[in-house]
Design an enzyme around this catalytic site. Structure first.
Site, short mmCIF file in Angstrom:
data_model
loop_
_atom_site.label_atom_id
_atom_site.label_comp_id
_atom_site.label_asym_id
_atom_site.label_seq_id
_atom_site.Cartn_x
_atom_site.Cartn_y
_atom_site.Cartn_z
N CYS A 36 -26.87 -43.21 -0.17
CA CYS A 36 -25.90 -42.84 -1.20
C CYS A 36 -26.21 -41.46 -1.76
O CYS A 36 -25.30 -40.65 -2.00
CB CYS A 36 -25.90 -43.88 -2.32
SG CYS A 36 -24.67 -43.57 -3.61
N LEU A 62 -18.35 -40.89 -10.59
CA LEU A 62 -17.96 -41.21 -9.22
C LEU A 62 -17.56 -42.67 -9.14
O LEU A 62 -18.37 -43.57 -9.37
CB LEU A 62 -19.12 -40.93 -8.25
CG LEU A 62 -19.70 -39.52 -8.28
CD1 LEU A 62 -20.72 -39.35 -7.17
CD2 LEU A 62 -18.60 -38.47 -8.16
N CYS A 74 -24.95 -49.92 -6.53
CA CYS A 74 -23.99 -49.52 -7.55
C CYS A 74 -22.60 -50.13 -7.38
O CYS A 74 -21.95 -50.46 -8.35
CB CYS A 74 -23.90 -48.00 -7.61
SG CYS A 74 -23.83 -47.19 -6.01
#
Length: 497
Positions: free
Chosen positions: A188, A120, A289
């Site tokens: 997330c 991703l 991230c």
């Protein structure tokens, strides 16, 4: 910002075009690229990449496993990888390029499942190329591809930049503007990894989605759709990530498998060496991230800006110095205050007046922080536990639990809970999540709300009055901070010794 919706992945008018991958990467990867373009979309969209795809996504072929690998692998390592499935499963594996997700992929592969890996990509490279000089996703992707190549597993790269911005980052910024401290990892997981991504692959007939999280999912033995799945603590309590997964719904949990839930972290590292993974010695990633090596405070400053405010001592109202904006601070914070004679702690924030109250007595004052309120509940089963008086809770990621009771009441249309702890917690922060457990099973979580006035740190009337002053220039110069008496005594003893 250019916008992409995951609907392009499954839209019937989507066409595929091949372009050389070196167009997008500085390093060479000799595989074709699939550029997905929805014809009816009026603007240019980002590409969704497809790397190393020797098999069709619809393939159910079982990977060829090395007999040596299986014979040497302790069966306990596969116990969270659904090894006893009646048929080979098709599993979408979220691969980050790190050790944990890579070992998870190899365990599922060793269990005989047909895996497709997905990376991703949520970096904001178009808008932030002048803000960040590095793009660490390139290194992550290189490792992910090398891991997949070892066992001939397809790798798909999916852009979720806009989804991450809309559903996570924008929320974080709004919360910081309101003086709260949000948790991006919880959001997330529920909104992106197991939200937008699951929606994107919903027509690809995967049986499960897997990742390298340290948690267990206990699925029902029967195929009855009304039977519940449960989120359970992992074997490694230090690494356990059920706190970050506590806001998942039952529909999301039913589609998940976490191969590392049965394995301690040190054993995961040993497995990485056993599998000879290219990233076996790679350090674990830290922080959020999408930021890479950039501090979140820098990101917040970029989007909210800076506004000078004052630091006031909670007990006296003394003006101690200035700050860049209340949104850079959280309750209980000790670092970054720049005050002598400490340690100093942030004990309260006045959002309206942009004032931060600090104290050196954070651990000595009775702050009555064993009672707090929680809202925006999500129960994994769909409903709260029957016995709310005998729960355990976590108020942050880590191995520490509190025994607690939860009293639910209506506040308008929303259910609000009051949590009672057996002892004070020094770092309760509005905006963070409180996760609740029955024994080893995580049953859900909610968002910690602001303290009501008589339950917070005692801020004196003088400090409140100064905070309400419109013209802060009349406060004068910061006072000279004197060491506390006990500090002077300690220094005298040290000199004598």
């Amino acid at each position: 910002m250019l916008r992409t919706t995951m609907a392009a992945l499954v839209h019937p008018t989507t066409k595929l075009y091949s372009l050389p991958l070196k167009t997008f990467f500085s390093h060479s990867i000799n595989k074709p690229l699939r550029l997905i373009i929805r014809q009816s979309y009026p603007r240019a969209v980002r590409a969704t990449l497809s790397i190393n795809t020797p098999r069709s996504l619809s393939s159910t072929a079982v990977p060829q496993i090395s007999n040596d690998t299986i014979s040497d692998l302790d069966n306990s390592y596969l116990s969270c990888s659904m090894p006893n499935s009646k048929r080979p499963l098709k599993i979408a594996v979220l691969l980050s390029g790190g050790v944990d997700s890579s070992v998870a992929l190899r365990l599922l592969h060793a269990a005989g499942h047909s895996c497709t890996a997905f990376y991703l990509k949520i970096w904001f490279q178009e808008d932030f190329e002048n803000f960040w000089s590095e793009c660490p996703w390139e290194e992550d992707l290189k490792y992910a591809k090398a891991v997949c190549n070892q066992v001939d597993v397809p790798l798909e790269v999916v852009h979720l930049t806009d989804e991450y911005w809309d559903k996570v980052v924008s929320y974080l910024i709004d919360e910081y503007k309101c003086g709260r401290t949000p948790n991006p990892d919880v959001l997330c997981n529920t909104r992106i990894k197991f939200g937008a991504f699951m929606d994107a692959i919903s027509n690809m007939d995967f049986d499960f989605v897997a990742s390298g999280h340290y948690a267990k999912v206990i699925h029902p033995i029967t195929d009855e759709t009304n039977e519940l799945s449960f989120l359970q603590l992992s074997k490694d309590m230090l690494k356990d990530q059920t706190y970050f997964l506590s806001y998942l719904s039952q529909a999301q949990l039913k589609r998940l498998v976490f191969p590392l839930g049965c394995i301690p972290k040190d054993e995961v590292r040993k497995l990485a060496r056993k599998f000879d993974l290219p990233n076996q010695e790679r350090k674990d990633s830290q922080g959020i991230c999408f930021l890479g090596k950039i501090k979140f405070s820098e990101f917040v400053g970029r989007h909210i800006g800076e506004k000078e405010g004052v630091l006031l001592e909670a007990e006296t109202g003394d003006f101690l110095g200035s700050h860049r904006g209340f949104w850079f601070y959280t309750i209980g914070q000790r670092q970054g205050l720049g005050l002598a004679g400490g340690p100093w702690y942030v004990v309260e924030k006045d959002v309206k007046n942009n004032v931060v109250f600090v104290s050196r007595n954070y651990y000595s004052v009775d702050k009555r922080r064993r009672t707090f309120r929680v809202g925006s509940f999500r129960w994994i089963s769909g409903s709260p536990p029957h016995n709310l008086n005998h729960l355990r809770c976590k108020v942050r990621h880590g191995p520490v639990f509190y025994d607690c009771s939860l009293h639910m009441e209506k506040d308008g249309a929303e259910n609000i809970g009051t949590v009672q702890l057996p002892e004070d917690d020094q770092g309760l922060a509005a905006g963070q999540f409180a996760a609740f457990y029955e024994e080893e099973v995580c049953v859900g979580s909610g968002v910690i709300l602001e303290s009501w006035d008589d339950k917070g740190f005692p801020v004196c009337d003088k400090a409140r009055d100064i905070a309400n002053m419109e013209d802060k220039s009349k406060i004068g110069k910061p006072v000279k901070i004197k060491p506390k008496p006990e500090d002077c005594l300690r220094d005298s003893v040290v000199r004598l010794v």
